[in-house]
Scaffold this motif. Sequence first.
Motif, PDB file in Angstrom:
ATOM      1  N   MET B 296       0.820  -1.209   0.000  1.00  0.00           N
ATOM      2  CA  MET B 296       0.000   0.000   0.000  1.00  0.00           C
ATOM      3  C   MET B 296       0.854   1.260   0.000  1.00  0.00           C
ATOM      4  O   MET B 296       0.492   2.259  -0.599  1.00  0.00           O
ATOM      5  CB  MET B 296      -0.917   0.027   1.231  1.00  0.00           C
ATOM      6  CG  MET B 296      -2.002  -1.014   1.238  1.00  0.00           C
ATOM      7  SD  MET B 296      -2.921  -1.070  -0.295  1.00  0.00           S
ATOM      8  CE  MET B 296      -3.506   0.605  -0.350  1.00  0.00           C
ATOM      9  N   LYS B 297       1.971   1.199   0.737  1.00  0.00           N
ATOM     10  CA  LYS B 297       2.836   2.376   0.802  1.00  0.00           C
ATOM     11  C   LYS B 297       3.426   2.685  -0.573  1.00  0.00           C
ATOM     12  O   LYS B 297       3.465   3.848  -0.984  1.00  0.00           O
ATOM     13  CB  LYS B 297       3.994   2.134   1.772  1.00  0.00           C
ATOM     14  CG  LYS B 297       3.653   2.480   3.198  1.00  0.00           C
ATOM     15  CD  LYS B 297       4.915   2.305   4.046  1.00  0.00           C
ATOM     16  CE  LYS B 297       4.608   2.312   5.504  1.00  0.00           C
ATOM     17  NZ  LYS B 297       5.752   1.824   6.285  1.00  0.00           N
ATOM     18  N   VAL B 298       3.891   1.662  -1.277  1.00  0.00           N
ATOM     19  CA  VAL B 298       4.449   1.869  -2.600  1.00  0.00           C
ATOM     20  C   VAL B 298       3.406   2.508  -3.513  1.00  0.00           C
ATOM     21  O   VAL B 298       3.659   3.522  -4.176  1.00  0.00           O
ATOM     22  CB  VAL B 298       4.950   0.530  -3.204  1.00  0.00           C
ATOM     23  CG1 VAL B 298       5.277   0.700  -4.679  1.00  0.00           C
ATOM     24  CG2 VAL B 298       6.149   0.026  -2.434  1.00  0.00           C
TER      25      VAL B 298
ATOM     26  N   MET C 296      -3.881   4.543   3.645  1.00  0.00           N
ATOM     27  CA  MET C 296      -5.038   4.529   2.750  1.00  0.00           C
ATOM     28  C   MET C 296      -5.712   5.890   2.687  1.00  0.00           C
ATOM     29  O   MET C 296      -6.221   6.298   1.645  1.00  0.00           O
ATOM     30  CB  MET C 296      -6.064   3.489   3.214  1.00  0.00           C
ATOM     31  CG  MET C 296      -5.639   2.060   3.086  1.00  0.00           C
ATOM     32  SD  MET C 296      -4.988   1.679   1.467  1.00  0.00           S
ATOM     33  CE  MET C 296      -6.404   2.132   0.481  1.00  0.00           C
ATOM     34  N   LYS C 297      -5.738   6.565   3.830  1.00  0.00           N
ATOM     35  CA  LYS C 297      -6.381   7.879   3.843  1.00  0.00           C
ATOM     36  C   LYS C 297      -5.624   8.855   2.963  1.00  0.00           C
ATOM     37  O   LYS C 297      -6.236   9.617   2.201  1.00  0.00           O
ATOM     38  CB  LYS C 297      -6.423   8.431   5.263  1.00  0.00           C
ATOM     39  CG  LYS C 297      -7.622   7.983   6.060  1.00  0.00           C
ATOM     40  CD  LYS C 297      -7.578   8.675   7.416  1.00  0.00           C
ATOM     41  CE  LYS C 297      -8.544   8.063   8.389  1.00  0.00           C
ATOM     42  NZ  LYS C 297      -8.260   8.535   9.746  1.00  0.00           N
ATOM     43  N   ALA C 303      -6.076  11.025  -4.358  1.00  0.00           N
ATOM     44  CA  ALA C 303      -6.703  10.492  -5.575  1.00  0.00           C
ATOM     45  C   ALA C 303      -8.092  11.077  -5.758  1.00  0.00           C
ATOM     46  O   ALA C 303      -8.495  11.439  -6.876  1.00  0.00           O
ATOM     47  CB  ALA C 303      -6.763   8.964  -5.506  1.00  0.00           C
ATOM     48  N   THR C 304      -8.833  11.180  -4.683  1.00  0.00           N
ATOM     49  CA  THR C 304     -10.207  11.645  -4.776  1.00  0.00           C
ATOM     50  C   THR C 304     -10.271  13.111  -5.182  1.00  0.00           C
ATOM     51  O   THR C 304     -11.195  13.556  -5.860  1.00  0.00           O
ATOM     52  CB  THR C 304     -10.908  11.411  -3.425  1.00  0.00           C
ATOM     53  OG1 THR C 304     -10.758  10.051  -3.091  1.00  0.00           O
ATOM     54  CG2 THR C 304     -12.377  11.757  -3.490  1.00  0.00           C
ATOM     55  N   ILE C 305      -9.274  13.885  -4.755  1.00  0.00           N
ATOM     56  CA  ILE C 305      -9.250  15.296  -5.150  1.00  0.00           C
ATOM     57  C   ILE C 305      -8.840  15.443  -6.619  1.00  0.00           C
ATOM     58  O   ILE C 305      -9.503  16.129  -7.410  1.00  0.00           O
ATOM     59  CB  ILE C 305      -8.278  16.091  -4.249  1.00  0.00           C
ATOM     60  CG1 ILE C 305      -8.903  16.255  -2.860  1.00  0.00           C
ATOM     61  CG2 ILE C 305      -7.944  17.449  -4.856  1.00  0.00           C
ATOM     62  CD1 ILE C 305      -7.990  16.914  -1.863  1.00  0.00           C
ATOM     63  N   PHE C 306      -7.752  14.772  -7.007  1.00  0.00           N
ATOM     64  CA  PHE C 306      -7.170  15.079  -8.312  1.00  0.00           C
ATOM     65  C   PHE C 306      -7.750  14.295  -9.477  1.00  0.00           C
ATOM     66  O   PHE C 306      -7.664  14.753 -10.618  1.00  0.00           O
ATOM     67  CB  PHE C 306      -5.650  14.925  -8.268  1.00  0.00           C
ATOM     68  CG  PHE C 306      -5.001  16.051  -7.528  1.00  0.00           C
ATOM     69  CD1 PHE C 306      -4.881  17.303  -8.140  1.00  0.00           C
ATOM     70  CD2 PHE C 306      -4.556  15.907  -6.229  1.00  0.00           C
ATOM     71  CE1 PHE C 306      -4.288  18.366  -7.465  1.00  0.00           C
ATOM     72  CE2 PHE C 306      -3.973  16.965  -5.553  1.00  0.00           C
ATOM     73  CZ  PHE C 306      -3.843  18.194  -6.160  1.00  0.00           C
TER      74      PHE C 306
ATOM     75  N   VAL D 295     -13.030   4.128   3.975  1.00  0.00           N
ATOM     76  CA  VAL D 295     -12.021   4.853   3.196  1.00  0.00           C
ATOM     77  C   VAL D 295     -11.869   4.213   1.815  1.00  0.00           C
ATOM     78  O   VAL D 295     -11.885   4.900   0.786  1.00  0.00           O
ATOM     79  CB  VAL D 295     -10.667   4.856   3.941  1.00  0.00           C
ATOM     80  CG1 VAL D 295      -9.556   5.395   3.043  1.00  0.00           C
ATOM     81  CG2 VAL D 295     -10.759   5.655   5.223  1.00  0.00           C
ATOM     82  N   MET D 296     -11.774   2.886   1.806  1.00  0.00           N
ATOM     83  CA  MET D 296     -11.595   2.187   0.538  1.00  0.00           C
ATOM     84  C   MET D 296     -12.785   2.387  -0.384  1.00  0.00           C
ATOM     85  O   MET D 296     -12.641   2.479  -1.599  1.00  0.00           O
ATOM     86  CB  MET D 296     -11.422   0.680   0.773  1.00  0.00           C
ATOM     87  CG  MET D 296     -10.164   0.288   1.462  1.00  0.00           C
ATOM     88  SD  MET D 296      -8.711   1.001   0.699  1.00  0.00           S
ATOM     89  CE  MET D 296      -8.892   0.362  -0.951  1.00  0.00           C
TER      90      MET D 296
END
Lengths: 356, 356, 356, 356, 356
Positions: B296-298, C296-297, C303-306, D295-296
């Motif tokens: 997830m970090k990558v 994840m946040k 991602a959700t913004i851009f 979140v997901m």
Amino acid sequence: MMKIKKRRKPNKASNLPPGTISYKGKKFSDVTTVEIINYSIDSYTKLDSKNVEDAFNFKETNQVTWINVNGLNATENIEKLGLHYHLHPLTLEDVVDTTHRPKIDEFEDYLFIVFKMLYFKDDGVLNYEQVSMVVGESYVLTFQEADGDVFDELRERISNAKGRIRSQGSDYLMYAILDAVVDNYMSVIEDFGDRIEDLETDVFASESNGSTPSQIQGLKREILKIRRSIFPFREIINRLEKSECKIIDIKTRSYLRDLYDHTIQVSETIDLYREMIWSIMDMYMTLISNKMNEVMKVLTIIATIFIPLTFIAGVYGMNFNNMPELHYKYGYYVVWAVMIVLFILMLIYFRRKRWL
Amino acid sequence: MMKIKKRRKPNKASNLPPGTISYKGKKFSDVTTVEIINYSIDSYTKLDSKNVEDAFNFKETNQVTWINVNGLNATENIEKLGLHYHLHPLTLEDVVDTTHRPKIDEFEDYLFIVFKMLYFKDDGVLNYEQVSMVVGESYVLTFQEADGDVFDELRERISNAKGRIRSQGSDYLMYAILDAVVDNYMSVIEDFGDRIEDLETDVFASESNGSTPSQIQGLKREILKIRRSIFPFREIINRLEKSECKIIDIKTRSYLRDLYDHTIQVSETIDLYREMIWSIMDMYMTLISNKMNEVMKVLTIIATIFIPLTFIAGVYGMNFNNMPELHYKYGYYVVWAVMIVLFILMLIYFRRKRWL
Amino acid sequence: MMKIKKRRKPNKASNLPPGTISYKGKKFSDVTTVEIINYSIDSYTKLDSKNVEDAFNFKETNQVTWINVNGLNATENIEKLGLHYHLHPLTLEDVVDTTHRPKIDEFEDYLFIVFKMLYFKDDGVLNYEQVSMVVGESYVLTFQEADGDVFDELRERISNAKGRIRSQGSDYLMYAILDAVVDNYMSVIEDFGDRIEDLETDVFASESNGSTPSQIQGLKREILKIRRSIFPFREIINRLEKSECKIIDIKTRSYLRDLYDHTIQVSETIDLYREMIWSIMDMYMTLISNKMNEVMKVLTIIATIFIPLTFIAGVYGMNFNNMPELHYKYGYYVVWAVMIVLFILMLIYFRRKRWL
Amino acid sequence: MMKIKKRRKPNKASNLPPGTISYKGKKFSDVTTVEIINYSIDSYTKLDSKNVEDAFNFKETNQVTWINVNGLNATENIEKLGLHYHLHPLTLEDVVDTTHRPKIDEFEDYLFIVFKMLYFKDDGVLNYEQVSMVVGESYVLTFQEADGDVFDELRERISNAKGRIRSQGSDYLMYAILDAVVDNYMSVIEDFGDRIEDLETDVFASESNGSTPSQIQGLKREILKIRRSIFPFREIINRLEKSECKIIDIKTRSYLRDLYDHTIQVSETIDLYREMIWSIMDMYMTLISNKMNEVMKVLTIIATIFIPLTFIAGVYGMNFNNMPELHYKYGYYVVWAVMIVLFILMLIYFRRKRWL
Amino acid sequence: MMKIKKRRKPNKASNLPPGTISYKGKKFSDVTTVEIINYSIDSYTKLDSKNVEDAFNFKETNQVTWINVNGLNATENIEKLGLHYHLHPLTLEDVVDTTHRPKIDEFEDYLFIVFKMLYFKDDGVLNYEQVSMVVGESYVLTFQEADGDVFDELRERISNAKGRIRSQGSDYLMYAILDAVVDNYMSVIEDFGDRIEDLETDVFASESNGSTPSQIQGLKREILKIRRSIFPFREIINRLEKSECKIIDIKTRSYLRDLYDHTIQVSETIDLYREMIWSIMDMYMTLISNKMNEVMKVLTIIATIFIPLTFIAGVYGMNFNNMPELHYKYGYYVVWAVMIVLFILMLIYFRRKRWL
Ligand SMILES: [Mg+2]
Ligand SMILES: [Mg+2]
Ligand SMILES: [Mg+2]
Ligand SMILES: [Mg+2]
Ligand SMILES: [Mg+2]
Ligand SMILES: [Mg+2]
Ligand SMILES: [Mg+2]
Ligand SMILES: [Mg+2]
Ligand SMILES: [Mg+2]
Ligand SMILES: [Mg+2]
Ligand SMILES: [Mg+2]
Ligand SMILES: [Mg+2]
Ligand SMILES: [Mg+2]
Ligand SMILES: [Mg+2]
Ligand SMILES: [Mg+2]
Ligand SMILES: [Mg+2]
Ligand SMILES: [Mg+2]
Ligand SMILES: [Mg+2]
Ligand SMILES: [Mg+2]
Ligand SMILES: [Mg+2]
Ligand SMILES: [Mg+2]
Ligand SMILES: [Mg+2]
Ligand SMILES: [Mg+2]
Ligand SMILES: [Mg+2]
Ligand SMILES: [Mg+2]
Ligand SMILES: [Mg+2]
Ligand SMILES: [Mg+2]
Ligand SMILES: [Mg+2]
Ligand SMILES: [Mg+2]
Ligand SMILES: [Mg+2]
Ligand SMILES: [Mg+2]
């Protein structure tokens, strides 16, 4: 914090005076049938009746009388038997309380045993039926909630004089009844074992689907319920074997010890299956985590490779007037080269991390 | 909620009258072989036969007779032995029931012990075989499901008069047989220990693959099964040591105590391994979570860096007539500068969060 | 399902006749050394020898003789001692079996105790060494696997007549030896406590890295192993205190009770540490989940913004001939305004969800 | 696998000869104060001194003498008391070992009790202090690590002749001391209950933040520590009640039974809180998973909607010479229509999956 | 590490001298009412009063007197009763301590029982009320915290002479009171069973929402609390049945044994429900994981398909002067073909992985 609020009417029956004979439980059948078997080594009589008093003629003989009552609604039959055999009011109360925990009580001139009979009905549905049994010097009374039981083979042995049953007393008949019950526990449990193995095979074959958790939960619930019916039985047989009650003959004790072995085996098998279900549950959770990990890897590999490449393409899709690279003769080919190199570096990186 | 439905035919045999001698279990072999060893301090005879009656000549002597029956299908042999040695019908029933739980019964003139023999066959497969043993004053009867056992070294000791066995009675022979069984438990368990250590090493070396959960589950299942075979054995040895049965000589008790030590050690080792398997399972789950976190970090780092940059490129890829920046001389370079600054800020942010 | 296959050769030694003296265990040292200390209230002799027979002169005196054998390979020394002190063959077998479970056996004229000695060697490595001890009326025999032990301070007390040891019998020497062993258990355990606290601090300071799970697993394994060495010791001390054996003086019992207190404290501390390790493991899992959630946040916010903004830019990057917006004078500025409003709305949304 | 290496110096004191009086523990205070209270039904004397010998004048009277020693560094005071009251060397050793497990020892003419006193100091910090108590026929000795305890109310009752204490013997004083200790256990435990409820409320109100796991871990650690201090106390009171020691009057036994009730209640409350902490931990994990799931979903919804739309926009941003759609009059509007339909279909899909 | 700090004032009352009668608990009601029922086989008197002394006239008769005190604030009433019936000071102290653990104490001429009465009030809220009961030869005293209890049906039986109560002594009245309490336990527990089944159904129907974890936690808390009230009760009934106290008639013992059966059933049911709650919790966690897995799959499929396609579109959106593909006549169609092939390959890949 949370206030607990009542949801249901309290069971009215629960507030009756102690010793009241009031039928608790689902109404299995309205009809009560009475089956009377009377036997000794060289005689055998069988009588099906609706009237329990037909049995009382047999009482004074030195034969064994087995009175089996199917259906507990007609409490008057039970009261008549109670009167005739001098049963304690609490015994009669327990006979009609079909939610009773399995137990044994020793009274002065009879033993009183309550247990659960588990068997598959003809339609294949697992049936929990409470049976109470009164064992006196020359008689055995059994009370069942409804028709149908696991004693057919035993009835046949009595009528055909197979095995040693016809030459023995009421204590051996009690043993034979309990033995039939335990044999059926074993076969119910084995059916469970098959289910658990099927489930385990499914989970491993990754053929588990959305219904797997509910199947596991169903098996857990059922095993808890079976366990609760069977475990007190172990203690009952143990107390029977140890009992100094004069009704139980010394020779019958060997048989009770053998029966005890079987109940131990049944309860150990239940605990084994219980542990296996929990273990399958854990395995299922691990497999879900494993799959999620794989899903994430696929996403990460694709996104990590193409997002930077798309960025590069985006840069050279900009419309600035002054962007020298756009006018280089081999600019386009250089960009492709850069992108291919990046792509290969990414692959090497993922290979190193063992994601590929 | 869920209705439990029958899946299998109930075991027909389970409804037979008590004391019936009917072989339950997989048919290991059709042939029954009988091995008769008769010995005293200065004599030794060995006889392989198909007929159990050959053993009866030895009975009246004050030597020790060991009759070993391999194969339980030929129930007539067992019945003949039962008749000759006055065995209880329930003993004979238990001898042929190969699903029986390990146990000990003390009868008036013999001890009856049922246990599981675990050993690796020549092809390396772990074998669970039930052995029942009747120990009388001057004889030991053993009943096995099939040929092959763990007593070869013991047979050699008897024939070569090694150790003290030839000078002792049937109780010492019983001890020697049980000792051989426990020694094999230990070696089966040690094999398990090796497996567990290999698995642990694999999991830590991150060389675990998709088959790891099923390997763990396999070990769990197997340890539950072994545990179930071995645990009742502990109680058997304990009862033997405490038994006041006249067949067991005072001198043999020291040996039984020593044997008890070993069974305790075996069962503690099993429980240790069980705990270790659960612990490896937990570790495996943790490692999966750790890996998922890294994946997830990558993804997050790459996406978080390039998505905003791609947006910027996208903005200047728009085709509006009136977009002044496009016509600035250094517009393109300014955009690159902005993107590089953004990139560096992101790196600093991730470094602060310790993701890099 | 899975077939268990043999991996290793069974331990050959395990099939030897009972009472065989055959060294099992790692070969710690080839050399066997014998240390003989003989003392009474007013005398003291110490002798280092390779020959155990040197000790036999001391036997008939009413002094206390302590014979300490280091190294179990030279089984002939052990056999000589066994012969001289009339030890049971099973005792000798247990002396050389260094995989034996800690235990106590009471024989007619001696006590036999097997235990594990845990101590840090000079190089700081934790060492598990089996010690067996035979306690007779006027002698104590100890058998160690190799040189090096925890009794140096005790030897000094004997030679310098410190404390009350020189005025007491062999039972007090036994107590003093066991006391030294328990004191070392405690210091090994305390070392573990430090490790666990360090680990906990690391985990909380988020300084845990990839090696944390393997550190936790290592501690779990080690605590299981220590527990297994120490727990049976508790039972040994308890039985010693309760023992009615005539070797143990009434005055020594107070000391044994005190020793029992300490063994209880040791085992409770072990269980405390065990629970703490499991708790740290749980905490570590929770922290990983927390971190994953945070990762994840970040991804989701960016991602959700851009992604929607990039879509808008993409729309106006299309090359349709007929796209009226492109020709509006302020089209570009309107798009920027829309994107900024969207951006702000997103920020408000995430703030509401407490993700920012 | 992992080699365990020593981290700390072994506790030097642990290798001292048994019965050595050497102070183990943190040096709470350098000063030792001695408080002597002497009372009968009609007399009362209180003396604060630095010299323990001031108490010895009181010994021969038939009053009750309570000597309370604060501070264990001055071992000479303890030795003088030991000499005067004929205490066993092991008792004195235990008095100064402040890491001792709570316990009771019955000697011929005194009882020796070690326990932990838990109380909140004036600055509100929870304090664990070891108290040892020697109870003789007419005296009670208490040894504390430092000034400050939970006995002020008891001292007042003695001086003011409140309750029945002044009319009772040393056994009632012992009871009163233990009762004060247990009352303080209860109030410490209740403080814990408040903490746990606050934590639970926080977790449910989703107001948990990064510090929640460390708070939970802190409570777990503390409850393990308290449990370890208090649990052995239960056994102490039980043994006191059952003790046949002549020091304890028959009338005092009712009080001890009452005290036992309270210790049971304390330990059940501890176990309840322990289970609640674990349950909160589980709940916290579940809530994290729930949040992660949310979140997901947000990420998935946004990405799943806009990624395909962005692709479409990308297609018509390509610069091929021959792309007929670009020249259609309504091409741009058709593309918008397609994208809006796609958008709506996605919304319907997510609504069906209950993600919206 | 973490310093535990005091949060609350310690309970002042806890430091009172033993035997002090001081009301602990919530102030249920200010008013104290006293209800006096006096009966024999042929007489019956009922008196409601505020003055407990009204009951003392009845004392010397050979009838049974039941004095029920509602409200514990007026401690003078309790002191008067204590004086009149010679109750021990500790009994009175326990009567007013409403946080007391259920227990039984046998005094020379009375039994003292403390238990919790659980019932749903008229508004449907679950109520925990402490009841203490003193049972003497011809009297029963009950102390409740407030008005309202579960004995109405019992009062009616006494007044109407239903069942055998009027012909029995104070021991049967004690039994009848305890029986009413246990019957109510059962109905409270059954209410819980319904709640648990509803919750399970919700979780499986995927109708669980954000409140599910807090519902589960609420049930866990409540079951822990109920368990804590009911479990000690089992031990009380057991001790009553075994008690050799002369107050309990031999005939009443059968009834107590029956009562014991019911308390066993109650506590087994509690443990069953407890296990079921934990099992539902596990199931809920599994279902969350399953859902998260599904969410991730949707995201991964969409992203993995469109990210590469978008990249391709991006490449041909670049503005290089020299990009030969752009000028090919069928370049655009070739790109579409490539993208469609890629799309289909992806679908096949996901189908193979069973993600679709
Ligand atoms: Mg009732
Ligand atoms: Mg019932
Ligand atoms: Mg039926
Ligand atoms: Mg059977
Ligand atoms: Mg039963
Ligand atoms: Mg059998
Ligand atoms: Mg049968
Ligand atoms: Mg069987
Ligand atoms: Mg065989
Ligand atoms: Mg052996
Ligand atoms: Mg041995
Ligand atoms: Mg878990
Ligand atoms: Mg051997
Ligand atoms: Mg051995
Ligand atoms: Mg060992
Ligand atoms: Mg050594
Ligand atoms: Mg020590
Ligand atoms: Mg000590
Ligand atoms: Mg000590
Ligand atoms: Mg020491
Ligand atoms: Mg200590
Ligand atoms: Mg202090
Ligand atoms: Mg108190
Ligand atoms: Mg009390
Ligand atoms: Mg209490
Ligand atoms: Mg108090
Ligand atoms: Mg009290
Ligand atoms: Mg309470
Ligand atoms: Mg009330
Ligand atoms: Mg009832
Ligand atoms: Mg009943």
